[in-house]
Write a protein that holds these residues in place. Structure first.
Motif, PDB file in Angstrom:
ATOM      1  N   PRO A  42     -87.199  17.089 -45.867  1.00 47.73           N
ATOM      2  CA  PRO A  42     -88.144  18.183 -45.567  1.00 47.73           C
ATOM      3  C   PRO A  42     -88.191  18.552 -44.091  1.00 47.73           C
ATOM      4  O   PRO A  42     -88.464  19.702 -43.741  1.00 47.73           O
ATOM      5  CB  PRO A  42     -89.494  17.639 -46.058  1.00 47.73           C
ATOM      6  CG  PRO A  42     -89.318  16.179 -46.161  1.00 47.73           C
ATOM      7  CD  PRO A  42     -87.877  15.949 -46.481  1.00 47.73           C
ATOM      8  N   GLN A  60     -86.759  21.370 -52.430  1.00 50.33           N
ATOM      9  CA  GLN A  60     -87.303  20.143 -53.024  1.00 50.33           C
ATOM     10  C   GLN A  60     -87.020  20.090 -54.518  1.00 50.33           C
ATOM     11  O   GLN A  60     -86.775  19.025 -55.082  1.00 50.33           O
ATOM     12  CB  GLN A  60     -88.814  20.056 -52.761  1.00 50.33           C
ATOM     13  CG  GLN A  60     -89.191  19.909 -51.298  1.00 50.33           C
ATOM     14  CD  GLN A  60     -88.955  18.498 -50.771  1.00 50.33           C
ATOM     15  OE1 GLN A  60     -88.031  17.802 -51.195  1.00 50.33           O
ATOM     16  NE2 GLN A  60     -89.768  18.070 -49.827  1.00 50.33           N
ATOM     17  N   ALA A 119     -78.855  17.958 -51.915  1.00 45.75           N
ATOM     18  CA  ALA A 119     -79.946  17.644 -52.841  1.00 45.75           C
ATOM     19  C   ALA A 119     -79.444  17.519 -54.275  1.00 45.75           C
ATOM     20  O   ALA A 119     -79.826  16.592 -55.004  1.00 45.75           O
ATOM     21  CB  ALA A 119     -81.029  18.723 -52.745  1.00 45.75           C
ATOM     22  N   LEU A 246     -94.596  17.014 -52.808  1.00 47.59           N
ATOM     23  CA  LEU A 246     -93.347  17.388 -52.141  1.00 47.59           C
ATOM     24  C   LEU A 246     -93.444  18.701 -51.376  1.00 47.59           C
ATOM     25  O   LEU A 246     -92.736  18.899 -50.386  1.00 47.59           O
ATOM     26  CB  LEU A 246     -92.221  17.489 -53.177  1.00 47.59           C
ATOM     27  CG  LEU A 246     -91.769  16.178 -53.825  1.00 47.59           C
ATOM     28  CD1 LEU A 246     -90.713  16.454 -54.883  1.00 47.59           C
ATOM     29  CD2 LEU A 246     -91.237  15.211 -52.775  1.00 47.59           C
ATOM     30  N   SER A 372     -92.489  21.629 -58.066  1.00 43.60           N
ATOM     31  CA  SER A 372     -92.139  22.044 -56.698  1.00 43.60           C
ATOM     32  C   SER A 372     -91.985  23.554 -56.605  1.00 43.60           C
ATOM     33  O   SER A 372     -92.486  24.194 -55.662  1.00 43.60           O
ATOM     34  CB  SER A 372     -90.838  21.352 -56.264  1.00 43.60           C
ATOM     35  OG  SER A 372     -91.006  19.967 -56.187  1.00 43.60           O
TER      36      SER A 372
END
Length: 418
Positions: A42, A60, A119, A246, A372
């Motif tokens: 982040p 996220q 990710a 998140l 998210s």
């Protein structure tokens, strides 16, 4: 959290404790790495690239989204293959994305697209690692499953906290150095897994294809009302709690507390330390308490505390008050995860344990990308403080429904920890 020495124990008991130490070492390495990622990722999205709220939510979401596609497949593989082999391969592959990301950062080529690729890669590998690790625990521990689950959860939480503390040094070490260190930790975990004895399936694997195996796991889960109830509760946790955590907290630290990049890494690490410190406190309390029969009631109480915390986040709070709330949220989370995983570990049959645990983890991880994305949208349209009230209200209604219509409140278990 210490495992007693096996020096004076019978050979079988000493061997069991040695296997458990190696297992926990592999678990610890994975979560130290994730603890670093939890702070650094982040930071890169919000501070280095300065992305808006909806793109923070999308980034996220990309960490968790692969669970929806691959978690059940990972569970099917863990029921059919040697869990040790899976863990060795996954740890080796998981060292590559942070190395590539560190290289891009070092040469000034970091982009939003690169973060999304990172990710998706880490999320996919986690979807195969978690079912293999969870299903192996029963075979490694053999007895005292609640204690073994609590030890594993404690190792997970402490290691993630250590990773976050390491990530808090980013201003002094450089972010790329931490990413290289993250890769080294993953490799160390692969070595610990390699030192384990083989962990083949408890039952002879069937000849059905992966899809048939996944559907069979779903059918088995549905036959156990308490299992499907816990899985449903964890799906709500993923959507409304993990999604909020998140997205809301990084944006709150950046926009409400007006943090500079250096202040952001420190404050975000502090908030995460408070959360995971709460989970560790809960784990230690559960270890001291020992066997708990009414695990469902304890789960409901801890989930209720999370809804209260979410509602209070809608207030304008000084940073110290935010940290106290996050610590309380962490104690509830640690209790929920330990009770939920213990219930599923004991209720799932040996032949389907990895698939049932994968479905449990899918409820948790699969709900997170949805949450998210939704929270990124809500924060962008309603503002940070107002956006936390909606999930708090929805969770309260869900919990009331679970108490009234599901077996969770009346659930009792007689398994005794040895």
């Amino acid at each position: 959290m210490e495992i007693p020495s096996g020096a004076d124990a019978p050979p079988a008991e000493a061997s069991r404790k040695h296997r458990l130490r190696l297992y926990l070492s592999g678990q610890a390495s994975w979560y130290v790495s994730l603890g670093i990622q939890f702070v650094i990722f982040p930071f890169l999205v919000t501070q280095v690239l300065d992305e808006p709220a909806y793109r923070v939510g999308l980034a996220q979401m990309s960490l968790m989204a692969p669970a929806i596609l691959f978690m059940l497949l990972g569970g099917s593989m863990a029921d059919r293959a040697d869990a040790r082999t899976i863990l060795i391969r996954v740890h080796a592959l998981a060292a590559m994305p942070p190395i590539l990301l560190a290289t891009l950062l070092l040469y000034g080529e970091l982009s939003y697209g690169a973060l999304i690729v990172y990710a998706l890669a880490m999320g996919t590998l986690g979807a195969f690692a978690l079912p293999a690790r969870d299903s192996a625990l029963t075979r490694v521990a053999e007895t005292g499953i609640q204690q073994a689950v609590t030890l594993a959860m404690g190792a997970q939480m402490i290691s993630q906290l250590v990773g976050m503390l390491i990530a808090a040094t980013a201003a002094y070490t450089g972010t790329h150095v931490l990413l290289f260190f993250q890769a080294a930790v993953m490799i160390a975990g692969g070595i610990a897994s390699w030192r384990l004895a083989p962990l083949p399936p408890s039952h002879a694997p069937g000849t059905d294809g992966p899809l048939a195996q996944i559907l069979d796991g779903l059918r088995v889960s549905r036959r156990e009302p308490i299992v499907i109830t816990v899985i449903g509760a964890m799906f709500a946790v993923g959507i409304f709690y993990v999604g909020s955590f998140l997205v809301v907290l990084p944006l709150m630290i950046r926009d409400v507390y007006h943090s500079t990049p250096d202040e952001f890494t420190l404050r975000f690490a502090v908030v995460n330390i408070c959360f995971w410190g709460g989970t560790i406190a809960a784990t230690l309390a559960l270890l001291r308490t020992g066997h708990i029969e009414h695990r469902g009631r304890v789960m409901i109480a801890s989930l209720t505390s999370g809804a209260i915390v979410l509602a209070l986040l809608g207030l304008s709070l000084p940073f110290w008050a935010l940290c106290i709330l996050i610590f309380i949220w962490g104690t509830g989370a640690g209790t929920t995860m330990t009770m939920g995983r213990t219930i599923v570990q004991l209720a799932a049959p040996d032949s389907h344990r990895a698939r049932v645990l994968a479905l449990y983890q899918l409820g948790f991880s699969g709900g997170a990308p949805v949450g998210s994305f939704c929270m990124g949208y809500l924060v962008g349209t309603m503002g940070i403080h107002s956006a936390t009230l909606a999930p708090a209200l929805i969770v309260t209604l869900i919990l009331a429904g679970l108490v009234r219509f599901s077996p969770i409140w009346a659930y009792r278990d007689e398994e005794r920890s040895l």
